[in-house]
Write a protein that holds these residues in place. Structure first.
Motif, PDB file in Angstrom:
ATOM      1  N   VAL A   2       0.840  -1.190   0.000  1.00 60.92           N
ATOM      2  CA  VAL A   2       0.000   0.000   0.000  1.00 60.92           C
ATOM      3  C   VAL A   2       0.879   1.245   0.000  1.00 60.92           C
ATOM      4  CG1 VAL A   2      -1.760   1.294   1.244  1.00 60.92           C
ATOM      5  CG2 VAL A   2      -1.814  -1.208   1.236  1.00 60.92           C
ATOM      6  N   GLN A   3       0.535   2.176  -0.866  1.00 61.62           N
ATOM      7  CA  GLN A   3       1.255   3.450  -0.899  1.00 61.62           C
ATOM      8  C   GLN A   3       0.267   4.600  -1.058  1.00 61.62           C
ATOM      9  OE1 GLN A   3       4.341   3.054  -4.045  1.00 61.62           O
ATOM     10  NE2 GLN A   3       5.785   3.493  -2.398  1.00 61.62           N
ATOM     11  N   ALA A  24      -3.403   6.835  -4.270  1.00 60.65           N
ATOM     12  CA  ALA A  24      -3.317   5.584  -3.531  1.00 60.65           C
ATOM     13  C   ALA A  24      -3.082   4.411  -4.476  1.00 60.65           C
ATOM     14  CB  ALA A  24      -4.604   5.343  -2.745  1.00 60.65           C
ATOM     15  N   SER A  25      -2.274   3.466  -4.023  1.00 57.26           N
ATOM     16  CA  SER A  25      -2.052   2.245  -4.775  1.00 57.26           C
ATOM     17  C   SER A  25      -2.008   1.075  -3.804  1.00 57.26           C
ATOM     18  CB  SER A  25      -0.757   2.321  -5.589  1.00 57.26           C
ATOM     19  OG  SER A  25       0.351   2.532  -4.751  1.00 57.26           O
ATOM     20  N   GLY A  26      -2.338  -0.097  -4.303  1.00 65.54           N
ATOM     21  CA  GLY A  26      -2.305  -1.284  -3.466  1.00 65.54           C
ATOM     22  C   GLY A  26      -3.545  -1.476  -2.620  1.00 65.54           C
ATOM     23  N   VAL A  27      -4.559  -0.638  -2.837  1.00 62.13           N
ATOM     24  CA  VAL A  27      -5.812  -0.755  -2.091  1.00 62.13           C
ATOM     25  C   VAL A  27      -6.985  -0.605  -3.047  1.00 62.13           C
ATOM     26  CG1 VAL A  27      -4.878   0.157   0.064  1.00 62.13           C
ATOM     27  CG2 VAL A  27      -5.892   1.729  -1.598  1.00 62.13           C
ATOM     28  N   TYR A  32     -12.229   2.990   1.142  1.00 64.37           N
ATOM     29  CA  TYR A  32     -11.536   3.773   2.154  1.00 64.37           C
ATOM     30  C   TYR A  32     -12.111   5.171   2.297  1.00 64.37           C
ATOM     31  CZ  TYR A  32      -7.982   0.214   2.613  1.00 64.37           C
ATOM     32  OH  TYR A  32      -7.343  -0.962   2.879  1.00 64.37           O
ATOM     33  N   SER A 100      -9.956   2.145   6.175  1.00 57.91           N
ATOM     34  CA  SER A 100     -10.903   1.244   5.522  1.00 57.91           C
ATOM     35  C   SER A 100     -12.274   1.317   6.195  1.00 57.91           C
ATOM     36  CB  SER A 100     -10.382  -0.182   5.529  1.00 57.91           C
ATOM     37  OG  SER A 100     -10.181  -0.629   6.847  1.00 57.91           O
ATOM     38  N   TYR A 108      -3.725   3.822   6.794  1.00 58.68           N
ATOM     39  CA  TYR A 108      -2.464   4.068   6.102  1.00 58.68           C
ATOM     40  C   TYR A 108      -2.202   5.571   6.044  1.00 58.68           C
ATOM     41  CZ  TYR A 108      -3.234  -0.723   4.534  1.00 58.68           C
ATOM     42  OH  TYR A 108      -3.469  -2.068   4.497  1.00 58.68           O
TER      43      TYR A 108
END
Length: 119
Positions: A2-3, A24-27, A32, A100, A108
């Protein structure tokens, strides 16, 4: 992995504007609630604005109401903070936050972007 990657910070004169972005990446971004926090030197990190996962509900701290706007683009997995009529007291490091809305509750943070309001 996650970034959250913020961008758009910088130096602006009082009364000026900046727009911060957080990608956002990885989610699954639409799962969220997103927020912007800021931390000035010597002070605690404070909440500035939040936006619901679908974008329909926003909240802003009283000190920025009428000047800042939070928005999001779930297709681009990006949340924005439009800052207008900026004041020296807006100077801080601004952080993007993702929380989330589906259990379990993951949180995050981005790495932060410096915003300086000065003449």
């Amino acid at each position: 992995q996650v970034q959250l990657v913020e961008s758009g910070g910088g130096l602006v004169q009082p009364g000026g504007s900046l727009r911060l972005s957080c990608v956002a990446s990885g989610v699954i971004f639409s799962n969220y609630r997103m927020g912007w926090y800021r931390q000035a030197p010597g002070l605690q990190r404070e909440l500035v604005a939040t936006i619901s996962s679908g974008g329909g509900n926003t909240n802003l701290v009283d000190s920025v109401k009428g000047r800042f706007t939070i928005s999001r683009d779930n297709v681009k997995s990006t949340v924005y903070l439009q800052m207008n009529s900026m004041k020296p007291e807006d100077t801080a490091v601004y952080y993007c936050n993702a929380r989330s809305v589906i259990a379990p509750s993951y949180i995050y943070w981005g790495q932060g972007t410096q915003v300086t309001v000065s003449s």
